[in-house]
Write a protein that holds these residues in place. Sequence first.
Motif, PDB file in Angstrom:
ATOM      1  N   VAL A 131      24.966  41.067  49.542  1.00 46.42           N
ATOM      2  CA  VAL A 131      24.834  40.178  50.706  1.00 46.42           C
ATOM      3  C   VAL A 131      24.649  41.044  51.951  1.00 46.42           C
ATOM      4  O   VAL A 131      25.385  42.015  52.157  1.00 46.42           O
ATOM      5  CB  VAL A 131      26.068  39.275  50.873  1.00 46.42           C
ATOM      6  N   MET A 132      23.667  40.683  52.748  1.00 45.37           N
ATOM      7  CA  MET A 132      23.478  41.286  54.062  1.00 45.37           C
ATOM      8  C   MET A 132      23.723  40.190  55.096  1.00 45.37           C
ATOM      9  O   MET A 132      22.953  39.223  55.168  1.00 45.37           O
ATOM     10  CB  MET A 132      22.074  41.862  54.213  1.00 45.37           C
ATOM     11  N   ASP A 133      24.793  40.325  55.853  1.00 45.85           N
ATOM     12  CA  ASP A 133      25.201  39.285  56.797  1.00 45.85           C
ATOM     13  C   ASP A 133      25.267  39.873  58.201  1.00 45.85           C
ATOM     14  O   ASP A 133      26.216  40.583  58.539  1.00 45.85           O
ATOM     15  CB  ASP A 133      26.567  38.726  56.382  1.00 45.85           C
ATOM     16  N   ARG A 134      24.205  39.631  58.961  1.00 50.48           N
ATOM     17  CA  ARG A 134      24.128  40.112  60.348  1.00 50.48           C
ATOM     18  C   ARG A 134      24.414  41.605  60.443  1.00 50.48           C
ATOM     19  O   ARG A 134      25.193  42.075  61.264  1.00 50.48           O
ATOM     20  CB  ARG A 134      25.076  39.307  61.236  1.00 50.48           C
ATOM     21  N   GLY A 135      23.784  42.345  59.556  1.00 54.23           N
ATOM     22  CA  GLY A 135      23.886  43.796  59.548  1.00 54.23           C
ATOM     23  C   GLY A 135      24.983  44.359  58.674  1.00 54.23           C
ATOM     24  O   GLY A 135      25.020  45.578  58.435  1.00 54.23           O
ATOM     25  N   HIS A 136      25.878  43.517  58.173  1.00 50.44           N
ATOM     26  CA  HIS A 136      26.969  43.991  57.319  1.00 50.44           C
ATOM     27  C   HIS A 136      26.580  43.819  55.853  1.00 50.44           C
ATOM     28  O   HIS A 136      26.234  42.723  55.414  1.00 50.44           O
ATOM     29  CB  HIS A 136      28.251  43.225  57.610  1.00 50.44           C
ATOM     30  N   PHE A 137      26.653  44.914  55.085  1.00 50.35           N
ATOM     31  CA  PHE A 137      26.250  44.921  53.675  1.00 50.35           C
ATOM     32  C   PHE A 137      27.487  44.871  52.792  1.00 50.35           C
ATOM     33  O   PHE A 137      28.419  45.664  52.953  1.00 50.35           O
ATOM     34  CB  PHE A 137      25.439  46.178  53.374  1.00 50.35           C
ATOM     35  N   ALA A 138      27.523  43.922  51.852  1.00 53.72           N
ATOM     36  CA  ALA A 138      28.615  43.799  50.885  1.00 53.72           C
ATOM     37  C   ALA A 138      28.024  43.747  49.486  1.00 53.72           C
ATOM     38  O   ALA A 138      26.963  43.141  49.258  1.00 53.72           O
ATOM     39  CB  ALA A 138      29.446  42.550  51.153  1.00 53.72           C
ATOM     40  N   LEU A 139      28.720  44.383  48.537  1.00 51.80           N
ATOM     41  CA  LEU A 139      28.206  44.499  47.183  1.00 51.80           C
ATOM     42  C   LEU A 139      29.319  44.185  46.196  1.00 51.80           C
ATOM     43  O   LEU A 139      30.451  44.652  46.341  1.00 51.80           O
ATOM     44  CB  LEU A 139      27.686  45.919  46.947  1.00 51.80           C
ATOM     45  N   GLU A 140      28.985  43.388  45.187  1.00 49.63           N
ATOM     46  CA  GLU A 140      29.948  43.017  44.158  1.00 49.63           C
ATOM     47  C   GLU A 140      29.372  43.326  42.775  1.00 49.63           C
ATOM     48  O   GLU A 140      28.209  43.032  42.492  1.00 49.63           O
ATOM     49  CB  GLU A 140      30.281  41.533  44.243  1.00 49.63           C
ATOM     50  N   LEU A 141      30.197  43.918  41.914  1.00 47.92           N
ATOM     51  CA  LEU A 141      29.846  44.181  40.522  1.00 47.92           C
ATOM     52  C   LEU A 141      30.775  43.376  39.636  1.00 47.92           C
ATOM     53  O   LEU A 141      32.001  43.418  39.809  1.00 47.92           O
ATOM     54  CB  LEU A 141      29.987  45.667  40.207  1.00 47.92           C
ATOM     55  N   GLY A 142      30.212  42.633  38.705  1.00 51.80           N
ATOM     56  CA  GLY A 142      31.012  41.857  37.758  1.00 51.80           C
ATOM     57  C   GLY A 142      30.699  42.267  36.336  1.00 51.80           C
ATOM     58  O   GLY A 142      29.538  42.517  35.994  1.00 51.80           O
ATOM     59  N   VAL A 143      31.730  42.382  35.495  1.00 54.98           N
ATOM     60  CA  VAL A 143      31.539  42.702  34.081  1.00 54.98           C
ATOM     61  C   VAL A 143      32.487  41.849  33.256  1.00 54.98           C
ATOM     62  O   VAL A 143      33.518  41.379  33.748  1.00 54.98           O
ATOM     63  CB  VAL A 143      31.780  44.206  33.775  1.00 54.98           C
ATOM     64  N   GLU A 144      32.125  41.680  31.983  1.00 53.10           N
ATOM     65  CA  GLU A 144      32.989  40.967  31.045  1.00 53.10           C
ATOM     66  C   GLU A 144      33.079  41.770  29.762  1.00 53.10           C
ATOM     67  O   GLU A 144      32.071  42.281  29.255  1.00 53.10           O
ATOM     68  CB  GLU A 144      32.446  39.572  30.749  1.00 53.10           C
ATOM     69  N   ALA A 145      34.285  41.907  29.217  1.00 49.76           N
ATOM     70  CA  ALA A 145      34.513  42.653  27.986  1.00 49.76           C
ATOM     71  C   ALA A 145      35.350  41.805  27.044  1.00 49.76           C
ATOM     72  O   ALA A 145      36.350  41.212  27.445  1.00 49.76           O
ATOM     73  CB  ALA A 145      35.212  43.979  28.274  1.00 49.76           C
ATOM     74  N   ALA A 146      34.943  41.756  25.781  1.00 53.25           N
ATOM     75  CA  ALA A 146      35.679  40.999  24.769  1.00 53.25           C
ATOM     76  C   ALA A 146      36.669  41.910  24.060  1.00 53.25           C
ATOM     77  O   ALA A 146      36.388  43.076  23.784  1.00 53.25           O
ATOM     78  CB  ALA A 146      34.708  40.391  23.763  1.00 53.25           C
ATOM     79  N   TYR A 147      37.830  41.357  23.764  1.00 50.28           N
ATOM     80  CA  TYR A 147      38.861  42.112  23.058  1.00 50.28           C
ATOM     81  C   TYR A 147      39.658  41.169  22.170  1.00 50.28           C
ATOM     82  O   TYR A 147      39.501  39.945  22.228  1.00 50.28           O
ATOM     83  CB  TYR A 147      39.780  42.833  24.048  1.00 50.28           C
ATOM     84  N   SER A 148      40.505  41.735  21.334  1.00 53.47           N
ATOM     85  CA  SER A 148      41.370  40.953  20.454  1.00 53.47           C
ATOM     86  C   SER A 148      42.780  40.958  21.005  1.00 53.47           C
ATOM     87  O   SER A 148      43.263  41.986  21.487  1.00 53.47           O
ATOM     88  CB  SER A 148      41.358  41.543  19.042  1.00 53.47           C
ATOM     89  N   SER A 149      43.449  39.810  20.956  1.00 60.16           N
ATOM     90  CA  SER A 149      44.838  39.736  21.405  1.00 60.16           C
ATOM     91  C   SER A 149      45.689  39.085  20.322  1.00 60.16           C
ATOM     92  O   SER A 149      45.369  38.000  19.833  1.00 60.16           O
ATOM     93  CB  SER A 149      44.945  38.956  22.714  1.00 60.16           C
ATOM     94  N   THR A 150      46.746  39.756  19.937  1.00 61.60           N
ATOM     95  CA  THR A 150      47.684  39.236  18.950  1.00 61.60           C
ATOM     96  C   THR A 150      48.940  38.765  19.662  1.00 61.60           C
ATOM     97  O   THR A 150      49.530  39.508  20.448  1.00 61.60           O
ATOM     98  CB  THR A 150      48.039  40.317  17.915  1.00 61.60           C
ATOM     99  N   CYS A 151      49.354  37.539  19.390  1.00 65.15           N
ATOM    100  CA  CYS A 151      50.445  36.900  20.115  1.00 65.15           C
ATOM    101  C   CYS A 151      51.796  37.524  19.754  1.00 65.15           C
ATOM    102  O   CYS A 151      52.175  37.531  18.573  1.00 65.15           O
ATOM    103  CB  CYS A 151      50.452  35.411  19.789  1.00 65.15           C
ATOM    104  N   PRO A 152      52.557  38.030  20.727  1.00 63.93           N
ATOM    105  CA  PRO A 152      53.876  38.604  20.439  1.00 63.93           C
ATOM    106  C   PRO A 152      54.854  37.585  19.852  1.00 63.93           C
ATOM    107  O   PRO A 152      55.662  37.919  18.980  1.00 63.93           O
ATOM    108  CB  PRO A 152      54.354  39.101  21.805  1.00 63.93           C
ATOM    109  N   CYS A 153      54.800  36.338  20.335  1.00 59.96           N
ATOM    110  CA  CYS A 153      55.696  35.313  19.827  1.00 59.96           C
ATOM    111  C   CYS A 153      55.390  35.015  18.356  1.00 59.96           C
ATOM    112  O   CYS A 153      56.292  34.933  17.518  1.00 59.96           O
ATOM    113  CB  CYS A 153      55.559  34.045  20.670  1.00 59.96           C
ATOM    114  N   SER A 154      54.119  34.872  18.049  1.00 58.27           N
ATOM    115  CA  SER A 154      53.708  34.622  16.672  1.00 58.27           C
ATOM    116  C   SER A 154      54.091  35.781  15.764  1.00 58.27           C
ATOM    117  O   SER A 154      54.506  35.580  14.617  1.00 58.27           O
ATOM    118  CB  SER A 154      52.199  34.388  16.628  1.00 58.27           C
ATOM    119  N   ALA A 155      53.972  37.012  16.268  1.00 56.37           N
ATOM    120  CA  ALA A 155      54.350  38.177  15.473  1.00 56.37           C
ATOM    121  C   ALA A 155      55.840  38.161  15.159  1.00 56.37           C
ATOM    122  O   ALA A 155      56.267  38.481  14.043  1.00 56.37           O
ATOM    123  CB  ALA A 155      53.976  39.458  16.219  1.00 56.37           C
ATOM    124  N   ALA A 156      56.673  37.794  16.142  1.00 58.81           N
ATOM    125  CA  ALA A 156      58.114  37.725  15.915  1.00 58.81           C
ATOM    126  C   ALA A 156      58.462  36.638  14.889  1.00 58.81           C
ATOM    127  O   ALA A 156      59.330  36.840  14.023  1.00 58.81           O
ATOM    128  CB  ALA A 156      58.831  37.461  17.230  1.00 58.81           C
TER     129      ALA A 156
END
Length: 312
Positions: A131-156
Amino acid sequence: MPDIAAEARPALSGVLDWVGMGEIEMPVALQADDGRTVSSGARVNAFVNLKRGDVRGIHMSRLYLHVDKALSSEPVTPASIRRLLKDFLESHADLSDRAMVSLRFDHLVRRAALASDNSGWKSYPVSITGVMDRGHFALELGVEAAYSSTCPCSAALARQLIQEQFDADFAAGKPLDRDAVMAWLGSEQGIRATPHSQRSFATVKLRLVPSFADFPIVEIIDRIENALKTPVQTAVKRVDEQAFALLNGQNLMFCEDAARRIQDALDQDERISDFWLRASHHESLHPHDAVAVATKGIPGGYTAVPDGLQSR
């Protein structure tokens, strides 16, 4: 030829926050860590504001041609995004003082297997917004990563059932036969319950300090995956599947645990001035997701809204 947008007056006057083109189909190139240029198909949004209420419309074709030229001539960098936004504004000098461009694409990365000598391709959704807003430049980077999660409650709960089964199969007061116990541990009778795990997703949005030449996409993804410990895999043999099961057993986590791991990893990266993150566990126990959201907590920075939508 007539130019209605330039010649006709609007029926109603009023300034407009954003006007432009959405979902433009374009190729996008990025410089990989090994020096290669990696190309992907992208969807691009290109906008400027319309600050004059007496003008009917902007020059949309100019936006398209600037996007085409910029993305076709060189890999995307913070500097190229800044130049593109300046081109938007220069071509609309009498109409606009704000410009925005966003790119969405999947970035393919070659990933090694956990234990075998194999490797495979893994796709990561990426977004870049400038975004360039009246001379001010802003930049955003977005990423998504998939992972596995094992439930601690279920494990117990699973461990409790295994203990109960052990107590039933090996009566108290009788000597234990090591070979019998080993055989029991390797049987379905012995491991009568398993904890539930699910495919989960870490989504982050980052504001980076302005002193970098390229987008550190893979470095940021690596930082997130190293914090979580259980990224989903590509090429998998039995030895890799076993190694993955071990990682899951050593990294039991609720969505709150995952969010805190990512938060700590991003907090330690000096390239990141602000961040928003969401850990979303697509539960196998029930049809709704477990979600945790966090931000860096910068005054005037990202707000901790669950869907990540920020006002600009």
